[in-house]
Enzyme design. Structure first.
Site, PDB file in Angstrom:
ATOM      1  N   LYS A   1      -2.367   1.220 -21.903  1.00 39.51           N
ATOM      2  CA  LYS A   1      -2.611  -0.123 -21.389  1.00 39.51           C
ATOM      3  C   LYS A   1      -1.280  -0.811 -21.120  1.00 39.51           C
ATOM      4  O   LYS A   1      -0.396  -0.817 -21.969  1.00 39.51           O
ATOM      5  CB  LYS A   1      -3.421  -0.948 -22.384  1.00 39.51           C
ATOM      6  CG  LYS A   1      -3.661  -2.390 -21.918  1.00 39.51           C
ATOM      7  CD  LYS A   1      -4.566  -3.156 -22.847  1.00 39.51           C
ATOM      8  CE  LYS A   1      -3.784  -3.690 -24.018  1.00 39.51           C
ATOM      9  NZ  LYS A   1      -4.496  -4.778 -24.723  1.00 39.51           N
TER      10      LYS A   1
ATOM     11  N   SER B   1      -3.254   2.224  -3.510  1.00 34.68           N
ATOM     12  CA  SER B   1      -2.678   2.658  -4.780  1.00 34.68           C
ATOM     13  C   SER B   1      -2.141   1.443  -5.523  1.00 34.68           C
ATOM     14  O   SER B   1      -2.260   0.318  -5.065  1.00 34.68           O
ATOM     15  CB  SER B   1      -1.529   3.643  -4.550  1.00 34.68           C
ATOM     16  OG  SER B   1      -0.532   3.015  -3.765  1.00 34.68           O
TER      17      SER B   1
ATOM     18  N   THR C   1      -8.031   2.337  -8.993  1.00 31.08           N
ATOM     19  CA  THR C   1      -7.169   2.928  -7.975  1.00 31.08           C
ATOM     20  C   THR C   1      -6.354   4.013  -8.669  1.00 31.08           C
ATOM     21  O   THR C   1      -6.769   4.521  -9.703  1.00 31.08           O
ATOM     22  CB  THR C   1      -6.294   1.864  -7.267  1.00 31.08           C
ATOM     23  OG1 THR C   1      -5.613   2.465  -6.162  1.00 31.08           O
ATOM     24  CG2 THR C   1      -5.318   1.191  -8.201  1.00 31.08           C
ATOM     25  N   TYR C   2      -5.205   4.369  -8.113  1.00 32.05           N
ATOM     26  CA  TYR C   2      -4.379   5.394  -8.736  1.00 32.05           C
ATOM     27  C   TYR C   2      -2.923   4.932  -8.729  1.00 32.05           C
ATOM     28  O   TYR C   2      -2.533   4.027  -7.998  1.00 32.05           O
ATOM     29  CB  TYR C   2      -4.528   6.749  -8.041  1.00 32.05           C
ATOM     30  CG  TYR C   2      -4.110   6.743  -6.587  1.00 32.05           C
ATOM     31  CD1 TYR C   2      -2.812   7.080  -6.217  1.00 32.05           C
ATOM     32  CD2 TYR C   2      -5.004   6.395  -5.592  1.00 32.05           C
ATOM     33  CE1 TYR C   2      -2.420   7.065  -4.889  1.00 32.05           C
ATOM     34  CE2 TYR C   2      -4.631   6.386  -4.266  1.00 32.05           C
ATOM     35  CZ  TYR C   2      -3.341   6.716  -3.918  1.00 32.05           C
ATOM     36  OH  TYR C   2      -2.958   6.688  -2.614  1.00 32.05           O
TER      37      TYR C   2
ATOM     38  N   GLY D   1      -3.064  -1.244  -0.042  1.00 37.77           N
ATOM     39  CA  GLY D   1      -4.316  -0.936   0.635  1.00 37.77           C
ATOM     40  C   GLY D   1      -5.401  -1.917   0.224  1.00 37.77           C
ATOM     41  O   GLY D   1      -5.146  -3.107   0.032  1.00 37.77           O
TER      42      GLY D   1
ATOM     43  N   ALA E   1      -6.821  -2.477  -2.504  1.00 40.22           N
ATOM     44  CA  ALA E   1      -6.560  -3.153  -3.780  1.00 40.22           C
ATOM     45  C   ALA E   1      -5.794  -4.457  -3.578  1.00 40.22           C
ATOM     46  O   ALA E   1      -5.902  -5.375  -4.396  1.00 40.22           O
ATOM     47  CB  ALA E   1      -5.787  -2.227  -4.717  1.00 40.22           C
TER      48      ALA E   1
END
Length: 134
Positions: free
Chosen positions: A9, A25, A57-58, A73, A75
């Protein structure tokens, strides 16, 4: 039995940029990735403290020491610059592995610089918690 556990976290990081015209991302300062154990291309869940948005997302790597937290993008529509986020990743853990399992929690200052790290969340009781009713 397997349990889904909090792996890492990043607590109360600040959005430094939102790039709509970019492949989706979340770019994260490499110092924060190293401290949390998050890896590029790993799935993350993002919780926006300012507006309540929750999305996945990543990770992509941002320059070490930059303090960058960039939503890219789609996000980028979920936050604004200076919004406060909690970024979390989860992992499947076998029951037998639980006694040695520890999350990696990273706490930051207002510039997304590491203030402290921990392996468990310190519970802070609410006002009046634990007092006998009068």
């Amino acid at each position: 039995m397997r349990r889904t556990m909090l792996q890492a976290k990043l607590h109360r990081v600040k959005v430094t940029q939102c790039e709509l015209d970019y492949e989706g991302s979340c770019a994260i300062d490499d110092d924060l990735l190293e401290a949390s154990g998050l890896l590029p291309l790993q799935k993350i869940d993002i919780y926006n403290v300012n507006n309540g948005e929750r999305f996945s997302t990543y990770v992509i790597r941002a320059e070490r020491g930059s303090g960058v937290i960039s939503l890219n993008g789609a996000a980028a529509r979920k936050a604004q610059n200076n919004d406060i986020l909690i970024i979390a990743a989860y992992v499947e853990v076998e029951e037998a592995e639980l006694p040695g399992f520890a999350a990696r929690l990273v706490y930051v200052d207002g510039q997304n610089r590491i203030k402290s790290t921990a392996s468990e969340i310190a519970v802070q009781p609410a006002a009046g918690w634990g007092k006998a009713a009068e």
